[in-house]
Design a protein around this motif. Structure first.
Motif, mmCIF file in Angstrom:
data_model
loop_
_atom_site.group_PDB
_atom_site.id
_atom_site.type_symbol
_atom_site.label_atom_id
_atom_site.label_comp_id
_atom_site.label_asym_id
_atom_site.label_seq_id
_atom_site.Cartn_x
_atom_site.Cartn_y
_atom_site.Cartn_z
ATOM 1 N N THR A 1 1.043 4.027 -2.918
ATOM 2 C CA THR A 1 0.663 5.400 -2.564
ATOM 3 C C THR A 1 1.662 6.378 -3.170
ATOM 4 O O THR A 1 1.285 7.401 -3.749
ATOM 5 C CB THR A 1 0.622 5.568 -1.030
ATOM 6 N N VAL A 2 2.944 6.051 -3.032
ATOM 7 C CA VAL A 2 3.984 6.899 -3.609
ATOM 8 C C VAL A 2 3.867 6.923 -5.135
ATOM 9 O O VAL A 2 4.088 7.955 -5.777
ATOM 10 C CB VAL A 2 5.383 6.413 -3.164
ATOM 11 N N ALA B 1 1.217 6.767 -6.761
ATOM 12 C CA ALA B 1 -0.086 7.372 -7.096
ATOM 13 C C ALA B 1 -0.968 6.420 -7.897
ATOM 14 O O ALA B 1 -1.600 6.797 -8.877
ATOM 15 C CB ALA B 1 0.104 8.697 -7.830
ATOM 16 N N SER B 2 -1.029 5.174 -7.429
ATOM 17 C CA SER B 2 -1.855 4.167 -8.079
ATOM 18 C C SER B 2 -2.917 3.680 -7.086
ATOM 19 O O SER B 2 -2.626 2.864 -6.212
ATOM 20 C CB SER B 2 -0.996 2.988 -8.539
ATOM 21 N N PRO B 3 -4.147 4.179 -7.222
ATOM 22 C CA PRO B 3 -5.191 3.795 -6.261
ATOM 23 C C PRO B 3 -5.496 2.299 -6.254
ATOM 24 O O PRO B 3 -5.752 1.715 -5.205
ATOM 25 C CB PRO B 3 -6.423 4.581 -6.713
ATOM 26 N N ALA C 1 0.826 -1.209 0.000
ATOM 27 C CA ALA C 1 0.000 0.000 0.000
ATOM 28 C C ALA C 1 0.859 1.256 0.000
ATOM 29 O O ALA C 1 0.549 2.231 -0.704
ATOM 30 C CB ALA C 1 -0.931 -0.003 1.211
ATOM 31 N N GLY C 2 1.955 1.239 0.759
ATOM 32 C CA GLY C 2 2.840 2.406 0.788
ATOM 33 C C GLY C 2 3.518 2.654 -0.546
ATOM 34 O O GLY C 2 3.629 3.805 -1.007
ATOM 35 N N PHE D 1 -2.893 0.587 -4.192
ATOM 36 C CA PHE D 1 -3.102 0.931 -2.788
ATOM 37 C C PHE D 1 -4.191 0.055 -2.177
ATOM 38 O O PHE D 1 -4.011 -0.518 -1.101
ATOM 39 C CB PHE D 1 -3.478 2.411 -2.653
ATOM 40 N N TRP D 2 -5.311 -0.062 -2.875
ATOM 41 C CA TRP D 2 -6.409 -0.870 -2.338
ATOM 42 C C TRP D 2 -6.063 -2.357 -2.309
ATOM 43 O O TRP D 2 -6.531 -3.095 -1.442
ATOM 44 C CB TRP D 2 -7.709 -0.606 -3.104
#
Length: 86
Positions: A30-31, A33-35, A26-27, A38-39
């Motif tokens: 997040t960096v 920028a891929s939702p 997830a981290g 992340f999920w």
């Protein structure tokens, strides 16, 4: 604390390891920028909790606490005082 076995079980180690991998995924996403990634990491974190609980239910976690029975007094307080005064 040395007498306790808090968290030192295969169920705890496995659940925490899977959740840690999920946090890393997830981290990273997040960096990036891929939702979606992340999920996916969040799902892996939840999977770690489910696996840990399943392993605990299978008997690989901490045993259930036994009820504490009161211990009978070895000697009464007056007997203890009489022995210390002698």
């Amino acid at each position: 604390m040395a007498g306790h076995n808090h968290g030192h079980t295969p169920a705890a180690w496995t659940g925490v390891t899977i959740a840690f991998i999920g946090f890393c995924v997830a981290g990273a996403f997040t960096v990036a920028a891929s939702p979606l990634g992340f999920w996916a990491g969040i799902v892996i974190i939840a999977l770690g909790g489910v696996v840990g609980m399943a392993m605990r239910a299978a008997g690989l976690g901490m045993p259930k606490a036994q009820p504490v029975r009161p211990q009978p007094a070895v000697q009464s307080q007056t007997q203890a005082q009489a022995q210390t005064q002698s």
